[in-house]
Design a protein around this motif. Sequence first.
Motif, PDB file in Angstrom:
ATOM      1  N   ARG A 134     -20.097  46.114  -0.904  1.00  0.00           N
ATOM      2  CA  ARG A 134     -20.717  45.021  -0.148  1.00  0.00           C
ATOM      3  C   ARG A 134     -22.159  45.436   0.115  1.00  0.00           C
ATOM      4  N   THR A 135     -23.087  44.593  -0.293  1.00  0.00           N
ATOM      5  CA  THR A 135     -24.500  44.936  -0.200  1.00  0.00           C
ATOM      6  C   THR A 135     -25.234  43.898   0.633  1.00  0.00           C
ATOM      7  N   GLU A 136     -25.993  44.349   1.607  1.00  0.00           N
ATOM      8  CA  GLU A 136     -26.738  43.430   2.470  1.00  0.00           C
ATOM      9  C   GLU A 136     -28.063  43.064   1.805  1.00  0.00           C
ATOM     10  N   ASN A 249     -26.445  34.156   2.437  1.00  0.00           N
ATOM     11  CA  ASN A 249     -27.759  34.251   1.813  1.00  0.00           C
ATOM     12  C   ASN A 249     -28.297  35.681   1.830  1.00  0.00           C
ATOM     13  N   GLY A 250     -27.784  36.491   2.758  1.00  0.00           N
ATOM     14  CA  GLY A 250     -28.315  37.843   2.893  1.00  0.00           C
ATOM     15  C   GLY A 250     -27.337  38.957   2.595  1.00  0.00           C
ATOM     16  N   ALA A 251     -26.179  38.639   2.016  1.00  0.00           N
ATOM     17  CA  ALA A 251     -25.195  39.678   1.700  1.00  0.00           C
ATOM     18  C   ALA A 251     -24.401  39.266   0.465  1.00  0.00           C
ATOM     19  N   ALA A 291     -34.533  43.909   0.717  1.00  0.00           N
ATOM     20  CA  ALA A 291     -34.156  42.670   1.406  1.00  0.00           C
ATOM     21  C   ALA A 291     -34.695  42.653   2.834  1.00  0.00           C
ATOM     22  N   LYS A 292     -34.607  43.788   3.498  1.00  0.00           N
ATOM     23  CA  LYS A 292     -35.106  43.867   4.877  1.00  0.00           C
ATOM     24  C   LYS A 292     -36.614  43.659   4.915  1.00  0.00           C
TER      25      LYS A 292
END
Length: 331
Positions: A134-136, A249-251, A291-292
Amino acid sequence: MARVDEVEPEHLLARRVLDEPLVLFRENDSTIAILEDTCPHRFAPLSLGRLRDGAVECGYHGLRFSGTGSCVFNPRADGSIQPGLAVRAYPSVELHGLIFVWMGDPANADPSKLPDLSFLDGASSNDVLTGYLRTEANYELIIDNLLDASHADFLHPGLLSTGGAYGRHVPKVDYAGDEVCETFMLENLPTQPAVTPYLSEPGKPAHQKMVFRWVGPSFVYISGDIWQDSDPSRVLISRSLHALTPESNGATHYWFKIRRNYDLERPVPNREAGVLYAFGQEDKPMLEAVAKRMGGKNFWDLRPAVLQGDNAQVIARRHLRKMVNAEQPQS
């Protein structure tokens, strides 16, 4: 959206896909069922309940729902079931140890759009490596990463570095329909550290044909063939599928299946640990940091620099936008 072995008999598995909460379970005949993970009575997560006679029993007030989503038991008063008392059920398919779900209109579910896993046909359990992360980060960032061979020299120096060969070679890029394919042909060059021990002559140059193929919206296939002139009949072959499912949308849920014809002596868990190290300890932290730093902003709005060799990623991103826009309701 899940591995088959994650959905154990008599257990419920909660998973979020496209920002929708789902619950997976096995009916009495072991068929996989996927329901909306919300009881329509007081909106409790059904995944906090239990299985009773092949149906999900809400842990709050005891309503039960079958794999079709219909309410089949009401413990209140005379037990009558109101017309339409149901939760949404989602079509699903099991294929080579993975479970695929269709989130759209059930009438449009098309099994022909499932990924081609024929490279796993006839494989023994010792031949195939399976993993999940699982990737954020948004799934498009992971597609970029999988289509970008040049990052291996910098992000994976101990396992996958080619001494800059990928960066120096501009791949051949082809695209048609919902697919983008990039091909590298590297001749008489050092091989990646993870592969070198299995060559006929470790440490000596080899030829490599690497193909990275995106199939929209979210599958990436990677195939590799490596051989040396001293023993052209011995070809190290690797075939893999990387399946990405947006959690939100973010993970992203990221599954992979890899089949090789080499490095088969070590136990499967040891080999999977090596792959997961590259993906989990090197790719994942970088993608989450990217992403951050992007802060939820649109990729193109940030005006990214586009380098020579980025063609496949750019084409895939632009075509994916067309696919997404085509599915939006028309005003």
